[in-house]
Design a protein around this motif. Structure first.
Motif, PDB file in Angstrom:
ATOM      1  N   LYS A   1      52.947  10.733 -30.925  1.00 23.98           N
ATOM      2  CA  LYS A   1      53.936   9.995 -30.129  1.00 23.98           C
ATOM      3  C   LYS A   1      53.461   9.850 -28.689  1.00 23.98           C
ATOM      4  O   LYS A   1      53.730   8.844 -28.038  1.00 23.98           O
ATOM      5  CB  LYS A   1      55.276  10.725 -30.166  1.00 23.98           C
ATOM      6  N   LYS A   2      52.762  10.855 -28.190  1.00 20.05           N
ATOM      7  CA  LYS A   2      52.265  10.803 -26.821  1.00 20.05           C
ATOM      8  C   LYS A   2      51.257   9.663 -26.652  1.00 20.05           C
ATOM      9  O   LYS A   2      51.292   8.927 -25.662  1.00 20.05           O
ATOM     10  CB  LYS A   2      51.618  12.143 -26.463  1.00 20.05           C
ATOM     11  N   ASN A   3      50.383   9.469 -27.619  1.00 20.82           N
ATOM     12  CA  ASN A   3      49.407   8.376 -27.561  1.00 20.82           C
ATOM     13  C   ASN A   3      50.102   7.017 -27.591  1.00 20.82           C
ATOM     14  O   ASN A   3      49.730   6.095 -26.860  1.00 20.82           O
ATOM     15  CB  ASN A   3      48.408   8.482 -28.707  1.00 20.82           C
ATOM     16  N   TRP A   4      51.087   6.860 -28.450  1.00 18.81           N
ATOM     17  CA  TRP A   4      51.839   5.608 -28.530  1.00 18.81           C
ATOM     18  C   TRP A   4      52.567   5.338 -27.221  1.00 18.81           C
ATOM     19  O   TRP A   4      52.621   4.199 -26.748  1.00 18.81           O
ATOM     20  CB  TRP A   4      52.831   5.625 -29.696  1.00 18.81           C
ATOM     21  N   ALA A   5      53.142   6.356 -26.620  1.00 17.06           N
ATOM     22  CA  ALA A   5      53.846   6.198 -25.351  1.00 17.06           C
ATOM     23  C   ALA A   5      52.877   5.758 -24.254  1.00 17.06           C
ATOM     24  O   ALA A   5      53.197   4.879 -23.436  1.00 17.06           O
ATOM     25  CB  ALA A   5      54.547   7.500 -24.966  1.00 17.06           C
ATOM     26  N   LEU A   6      51.685   6.346 -24.200  1.00 18.51           N
ATOM     27  CA  LEU A   6      50.693   5.962 -23.199  1.00 18.51           C
ATOM     28  C   LEU A   6      50.217   4.517 -23.400  1.00 18.51           C
ATOM     29  O   LEU A   6      50.035   3.769 -22.438  1.00 18.51           O
ATOM     30  CB  LEU A   6      49.510   6.924 -23.227  1.00 18.51           C
ATOM     31  N   ILE A   7      50.039   4.112 -24.645  1.00 18.24           N
ATOM     32  CA  ILE A   7      49.646   2.726 -24.927  1.00 18.24           C
ATOM     33  C   ILE A   7      50.750   1.768 -24.494  1.00 18.24           C
ATOM     34  O   ILE A   7      50.485   0.731 -23.869  1.00 18.24           O
ATOM     35  CB  ILE A   7      49.306   2.559 -26.428  1.00 18.24           C
ATOM     36  N   PHE A   8      51.998   2.125 -24.772  1.00 14.50           N
ATOM     37  CA  PHE A   8      53.136   1.292 -24.384  1.00 14.50           C
ATOM     38  C   PHE A   8      53.212   1.160 -22.861  1.00 14.50           C
ATOM     39  O   PHE A   8      53.386   0.057 -22.325  1.00 14.50           O
ATOM     40  CB  PHE A   8      54.440   1.873 -24.953  1.00 14.50           C
TER      41      PHE A   8
END
Length: 149
Positions: free
Chosen positions: A3-10
């Motif tokens: 989830k942290k990676n997805w949040a950073l991409i967003f």
């Protein structure tokens, strides 16, 4: 991916969109900046020809533009009726040359009258006119008032 990676991409995508919208001109309309000047010129009239009513008006741009349309209308009449006949109307289908300056009524290479056989009508001193120009998707307009010689 976590989830942290997805949040950073967003967050990176949102920042990229904000940058493109606010700090680039990709979504701003292109505006043609026009200026005009009225200047007396040498008297190059033929003997017996009548004197012009106004000092010649010259228009200029901040850079060269390949014009696709040019129109001059009387401002007071245009404000009440946007469908009035223009005093000078040139168009091009293609092949107009880049131009940075021209005089009212001048033949511009690559452009032709919108109505075949017509020429620019004479301007009246003290009357305000509006010039509309287009160059592809770029547009510009400029109000000017000719002066008597």
């Amino acid at each position: 991916m976590t989830k942290k990676n997805w949040a950073l991409i967003f967050v990176a995508l949102v920042l990229a969109v904000v940058y493109v919208v606010y700090f680039t001109d990709w979504f701003r309309p292109k505006v043609i900046v026009i200026h005009s000047a009225s200047r007396e010129t040498r008297n190059e009239r033929r003997p017996g020809a009548r004197a012009p009513l106004v000092v010649p008006v010259t228009f200029g741009f901040e850079k060269d533009w390949k014009l696709t349309g040019l129109e001059v209308v009387e401002l007071s009449a245009w404000q009440t009726n946007h469908d009035i006949a223009p005093l000078w109307h040139l168009t091009t289908s293609s092949n107009s040359i880049p131009i940075k300056m021209f005089r009212y009524g001048q033949w511009i290479r690559g452009m032709k009258p919108a109505v075949a056989g017509t020429r620019a009508e004479e301007l009246q001193p003290g009357v305000t006119y509006r010039l509309f120009v287009t160059a592809g998707s770029a547009h510009g307009q400029h109000d000017f008032t000719p002066i008597a010689p």
